[in-house]
Design an enzyme around this catalytic site. Sequence first.
Site: not given
Length: 224
Positions: A11, A13
């Site tokens: 991922d 952020d």
Amino acid sequence: MTDKTKLALFDLDHTLLPIDSDYSWGTFTTTIGWTDPVEFARRNDEFYAHYQAGTLDVHDYVRFATEAARLKGPEEALAARERFMREVIAPVIHPQALELVRRHQAAGDEVLIITATNEFVTQPIAEAFGVQQLIAVELERDAGGWITGEIRGTPSFREGKVRRFGEWLAARGLHRRAAEVTFYSDSINDLPLMDNADYPVATNPDDRLRALALERGWRILELF
């Protein structure tokens, strides 16, 4: 029996970056005078709260998040994105995050970034990390090739990340059972893909993901 293809999924952020790039892009557009500071901040905060709560309407959010760039057009928007990379993103790319990515690459793993943030914001960020494979929210384009604010295909959000990852595997002739998947994420929103991974790693996890990782015995990584 051949060895499995090793894949490291990240991922973006709050996982590889200590900030939310989508939220920060919105704040940046206000800083450069593209949006009304009070109204934009109110709506941006509202959408972010929905994201954290797992109740985000991703289509509404992408229309909102891409509106300023869409209205400015490609020349101004791309120039602003370059400035955003220099002033906002580059200073928060931490050595330990780069080292984690490099370690997987050095081990021969195929590295992917898979994010619910749109491709306009994330493409140069993936490049800054030296990652060739990016699965992000893809944007529809008009006849002139510019973004319309709509999403193309399945958004890479929640269960959509599992579907988009499956499409990525299929496009390469890979079966899921032939891959060994490590997935790093901070968010409970990514639980569907974490459940799909062989080695889920709760990275800088939010409170709900941390509790679940402790319950299930998943590795917890405090990268920042």
